[in-house]
Motif scaffolding. Structure first.
Motif: not given
Length: 326
Positions: A278-297
């Motif tokens: 849990h926490g507060h997003l500190k980056g761009d939401p769209q870029e975060f969604l791409v990063a999450i996918d790459k992390m397999n999260a």
């Protein structure tokens, strides 16, 4: 003059000027047969409203909003403190030529048509007939009243929404610099509220300063630059929505899986709870969604962290033991 002094001068010049200022403004009403009972409607109220901004004064019924507005307009005399409008003391007759006012419960001459009523209001300001001929149709268009209806229909035949619109036109007949609106959305249906909101936004684009009282918090949240909350006659907070509620672009995210070190690059105040991060997003939401996918999260949720103005308003009142309208 050196460059730093030049920059300082430019910064000072660019700063908006206060058009409404109060210092420790207070109002006590005397009641009872012998006028020996005191009711303090306003307590040490100090505020500033700046040129070109839309300022919303909020509060439950009986909080003192209308008393403050009437005091600023010179309709009610303050018991303590002082105030200025457009650099002049409240009650100054010259200032009244430069302001507009729509009361919450306006009185209308029932047998006048809309245009006759506006001509009457224009006459009070000694606006020449040649100016009225151009100004009145423009105002009817601005507030969304049909010109033919305004010419033929008497005010006693107007609906609540139509009366509110003709009242708004009356408040603008003298092309004021500063406009006071007392509960402009009161009693209106959703379409009527939308139309009044659009009128206020139009005035804002013209650079006019707007001071209005309201308890329709959703409308205030959409159109105000700054707000103040009044409760039991006392100002309890004042500022922009970002100052009061926090930034509007901060998201609270919940993520399942992923690496903590990688997530910390995207999430502030990262904590582990109920098998999720849990926490507060500190980056761009769209870029975060791409990063999450790459992390397999897996992204469980992403919601705006800022409370609504209504939630904040209710919390402020409850913290002060105010649980109902006064």
């Amino acid at each position: 003059m050196d460059s730093s002094a030049h920059l300082q001068t430019e910064s000072t010049t660019a700063k908006p000027m206060p058009v409404v200022q109060t210092w420790n403004l207070g109002k006590i009403y005397r009641t009872g047969f012998w006028l020996n009972q005191k009711i303090q409607s306003l307590k040490s109220c100090s505020l500033s409203v700046y040129e070109g901004e839309t300022f919303g004064l909020l509060g439950p019924n009986g909080a003192g909003k209308t008393t403050l507005l009437k005091t600023l307009l010179g309709i009610v005399r303050p018991t303590t403190g002082r105030a200025v409008l457009l650099d002049r003391p409240i009650g100054d007759r010259c200032v009244k030529q430069r302001i507009g006012y729509l009361p919450e419960n306006a009185y209308y001459y029932d047998y006048l048509t809309g245009i006759e009523f506006l001509q009457f209001a224009a006459g009070i300001f000694q606006i020449p007939a040649s100016v009225q001929k151009k100004r009145i149709p423009e105002l009817l268009d601005l507030v969304g009243l049909d010109r033919k209806t305004a010419r033929k229909k008497q005010l006693r035949q107007y609906s609540k929404g139509m009366l509110q619109r003709i009242g708004m036109a009356q408040a603008l007949i003298n092309d004021p610099e500063l406009v006071f609106l007392d509960e402009p959305m009161s009693g209106l249906d959703p379409m009527g509220r939308y139309q009044v909101r659009e009128i206020i936004l139009s005035l804002k684009k013209q650079g006019k300063t707007i001071f209005f009282n309201s308890h329709v918090l959703s409308d205030v949240e959409q159109i105000c630059d700054r707000i103040a909350i009044l409760a039991r006659g006392e100002l309890i907070c004042m500022g922009s929505l970002d100052e009061i509620l926090g930034r509007a672009d901060i998201y609270q995210v919940v993520v399942k899986g992923g690496d903590a070190e990688e997530l910390k690059q995207w999430i502030d105040e990262l904590i582990w709870e109920d098998s999720c991060w849990h926490g507060h997003l500190k980056g761009d939401p769209q870029e975060f969604l791409v990063a999450i996918d790459k992390m397999n999260a897996q992204l469980i949720s992403m919601n705006l962290a800022r409370a609504s103005l209504e939630e904040f308003f209710i919390r402020q009142l409850r913290e002060r033991g105010i649980t109902s309208s006064q």
